[in-house]
Design a protein around this motif. Structure first.
Motif, short mmCIF file in Angstrom:
data_model
loop_
_atom_site.label_atom_id
_atom_site.label_comp_id
_atom_site.label_asym_id
_atom_site.label_seq_id
_atom_site.Cartn_x
_atom_site.Cartn_y
_atom_site.Cartn_z
N MET A 1 31.28 22.10 -37.87
CA MET A 1 30.68 23.43 -37.80
C MET A 1 29.80 23.56 -36.56
SD MET A 1 30.96 26.15 -39.76
CE MET A 1 31.00 27.30 -38.40
N GLY A 2 29.34 22.43 -36.02
CA GLY A 2 28.50 22.45 -34.81
C GLY A 2 27.03 22.70 -35.10
N LEU A 3 26.57 22.27 -36.27
CA LEU A 3 25.18 22.51 -36.65
C LEU A 3 24.23 21.72 -35.76
CD1 LEU A 3 25.47 22.35 -40.55
CD2 LEU A 3 25.87 24.28 -39.00
N VAL B 1 27.74 27.56 -33.22
CA VAL B 1 28.14 27.75 -34.62
C VAL B 1 28.86 29.09 -34.79
CG1 VAL B 1 27.31 28.00 -37.00
CG2 VAL B 1 26.23 26.34 -35.47
N THR C 1 34.48 28.00 -41.14
CA THR C 1 33.22 28.17 -41.85
C THR C 1 32.97 27.00 -42.79
OG1 THR C 1 31.76 29.78 -42.92
CG2 THR C 1 33.96 29.54 -43.86
#
Ligand SMILES: Nc1ncnc2c1ncn2[C@@H]1O[C@H](COP(=O)(O)OP(=O)(O)O)[C@@H](O)[C@H]1O
Ligand SMILES: [Mg+2]
Lengths: 247, 306
Positions: free
Chosen positions: A50-52, A74, A83
């Motif tokens: 997700m690239g948090l 994100v 998602t």
């Protein structure tokens, strides 16, 4: 072709490898599962995809529909259709369920919001005006999160422990909601340590110590997991474990 | 300019036209329109810079519909000072919605000085909603001293969410008698070089009195917020809570100085304060549904202030 191709992903925190050269492929239209014991790195993997924040300093590749995700934020990843449903969903003081769900889909009528709430087994009349805050139970928040994902109609959804804090009747609803997601064209990645949830998948990965140890038919993975990983015979700390081959 | 215009900004035409709804509209220092209902006595006198109000709700009177008050001015510059003496007698019940409308303010000062007495088992609900210009040329100084008799209930909400704050300096102090209940809430959004000062004080002096002070503030750009909430308890079984949340974006800054004082072993007060940027998990949850960072922040802040 793979929808998501992950190659040799490495993520360290405090000098410890949480993801230790992990590779996997997700195929479009499938319900996949990743099963593994607590601490295996499952949530970390989802956060990285997700690239948090806190999960962006990685090496290796994540290719989604031919595009490297590395430099995407994100929301850019979300607009590509990726998602995540958090293991522990966030709480929002004052933000109504209606607004929270609408946020996932732009224009949405109340009827459309009601539809997705019904699909996860919540009463629209009771829940729409409530706030997504601490007055909701953990299970209710997980269902609302899922409703918002139904509204979004993502290309790829990762559901982190979709059964945690969920009673048996609600579990059936969540299983149905996953069927709806698949029918709407989403590819699903279930993240779990539950054999029941694993049973919902069409294809499974066994994860341990930041790596994928095995993959294939969920029944086989389930058997292996049940026999060898419960209880887990080594701490899920990659550097403490020299003998990965035995799982 | 027709001062009834004020009511357009406040969007209260239906209330003004309703013969069963009491209202009072004050433009600058003029009484523009008023109506009263049974059991509600309003004496309003124009002064050089505002009005002086004496409001009495008769004993046992329950005023069914909210009473609308509208203060403000349409001019760019001016001073408006409201002096209010309000008495709600035993067992009475009233709900007041005050609209404070300064849509064109460039150099405006609005002062409210209120003395409020809520009698035994009386119930007073007050919502003050501000509508300001986008210029920020306004200073608002609301001050209130409130006394709650035995079993009285007082709930006040202060909202400044539309337009620029300018400078606001709220000073509310409530003294709570036995078995009374007090809730004071402020919700303010600041930007530009807005300055927000909130001083809310509660004294739980009666046995079993209860009070909550709540502040919700969001500041961005170069705005600054200072929140001084003080709650004291000096009687048995008094219960209180102070709750302050401030969201800070850009170069904005905020502080919170909660003071809680308990001087009776059977009284109990708690407090919580959270100051900082928008919560990352909330932000990333909404971003994972496709909102960009600004949209996500706005939604989170608007929820907090709703
Ligand atoms: N930000 C972090 N900093 C340090 N250690 C972390 C961090 N996030 C996770 N971990 C550790 O990484 C391991 C994997 O965690 P996690 O991905 O949550 O596992 P799972 O979801 O499979 O239970 C655990 O040992 C956890 O304590
Ligand atoms: Mg996890």
């Amino acid at each position: 072709m793979s929808m998501l191709e992950i190659k040799n992903l490495i993520l360290s925190a405090n000098g410890k490898r949480i993801l230790d050269g992990l590779s996997l492929d997700l195929h479009e239209g499938y319900v996949h599962a990743i099963v593994g014991p607590n601490g295996a790195g499952k949530s970390t993997l989802a956060s990285a995809v997700m690239g948090l924040s806190g999960y962006r300093d990685i090496t290796g590749e994540m290719i989604f529909e031919g595009q490297n995700l590395h430099d995407l934020s994100v929301d850019e990843r979300a607009r590509k259709g990726i998602t995540l449903a958090w293991q522990e969903p966030a709480r929002f003081e004052g933000l109504t369920v209606r607004k929270f769900i609408r946020a996932a889909a732009g224009d949405m009528t109340d009827q459309a919001v009601a539809d997705v709430l019904e699909k996860v087994g919540l009463s629209p009349l009771m829940h729409m005006p409530r706030a997504v805050d601490k007055t909701l139970s953990g299970g209710e928040r997980k269902k609302i999160e899922l409703a918002s994902i139904l509204a979004m109609k993502p290309r790829l959804v990762m559901l982190d422990e979709p059964d945690s804090g969920i009673d048996i009747e609600s579990l059936r609803r969540i299983k149905q909601a996953i069927t709806v997601l698949k029918a709407d064209g989403s590819t699903v990645l279930l993240i779990t340590h539950s054999l029941e949830v694993l049973g919902w998948a069409e294809h499974a990965f066994l994860m341990c110590c930041g790596r994928i140890l095995d993959k294939g038919d969920p029944e086989n993975i389930s058997r292996y997991f049940k026999d060898r990983c419960i209880p887990c015979d080594h701490k899920n700390l990659p550097q403490m474990n020299g003998d990965m081959g035995n799982g | 300019m027709d001062n009834l215009e004020l009511t357009k900004f406040a969007n209260i035409h239906a209330a003004i036209d309703d013969p069963d709804t009491a209202h009072l509209v004050i433009g600058l220092n003029k009484i523009v329109s008023s109506r009263t209902v049974d059991g509600l006595e309003v004496d309003a006198q124009e002064t050089p810079d505002g009005v002086k109000l004496k409001i009495i709700v008769a004993e046992g009177t329950v005023i069914a519909k909210p009473v609308h008050m509208c203060f403000g001015l349409l001019q760019e510059a001016g001073i408006q000072e409201i002096e209010m003496d309000m008495v709600i007698r035993a067992g009475a019940k009233i709900n007041v919605i005050a609209h404070c409308v300064f849509p064109n303010a460039v150099d405006v000062r609005h002062v409210m000085d209120a003395k409020i007495s809520v009698g035994p088992h009386a119930n007073y609900t007050y919502l003050e909603r501000h509508i300001h210009s986008d210029e920020g040329g306004i200073t608002v100084v609301p001050k209130a001293r409130i006394e709650l008799a035995e079993g009285a209930r007082f709930k006040t909400d202060f909202e400044l969410l539309q337009g620029r704050v300018g400078v606001i300096d709220i000073d509310y102090e409530t003294t709570c008698g036995p078995d009374s209940v007090m809730e004071m809430t402020s919700k303010i959004r600041g930007r530009g070089d807005d300055l927000i000062k909130i001083r809310e004080t509660g004294h739980l002096i009666g046995e079993r009195s209860r009070g909550v002070l709540t502040s919700r503030v969001a500041v961005k750009d170069n705005a600054r917020a200072e929140v001084y909430n003080k709650l004291t308890a000096t009687a048995a079984y008094a219960r209180g809570h102070v709750d302050c949340k401030e969201i800070i974006q850009g170069n904005a800054s905020a502080n919170a100085v909660p003071i809680v004082e308990v001087s009776h072993p059977k009284a109990h007060i708690t407090h919580e304060a959270a100051l900082g940027s928008v919560d990352t998990k909330q932000l990333e949850t909404l971003m994972s549904r496709g909102l960009n960072e600004d949209e996500a922040s706005d939604l989170i802040v608007s929820g907090l202030l709703s």
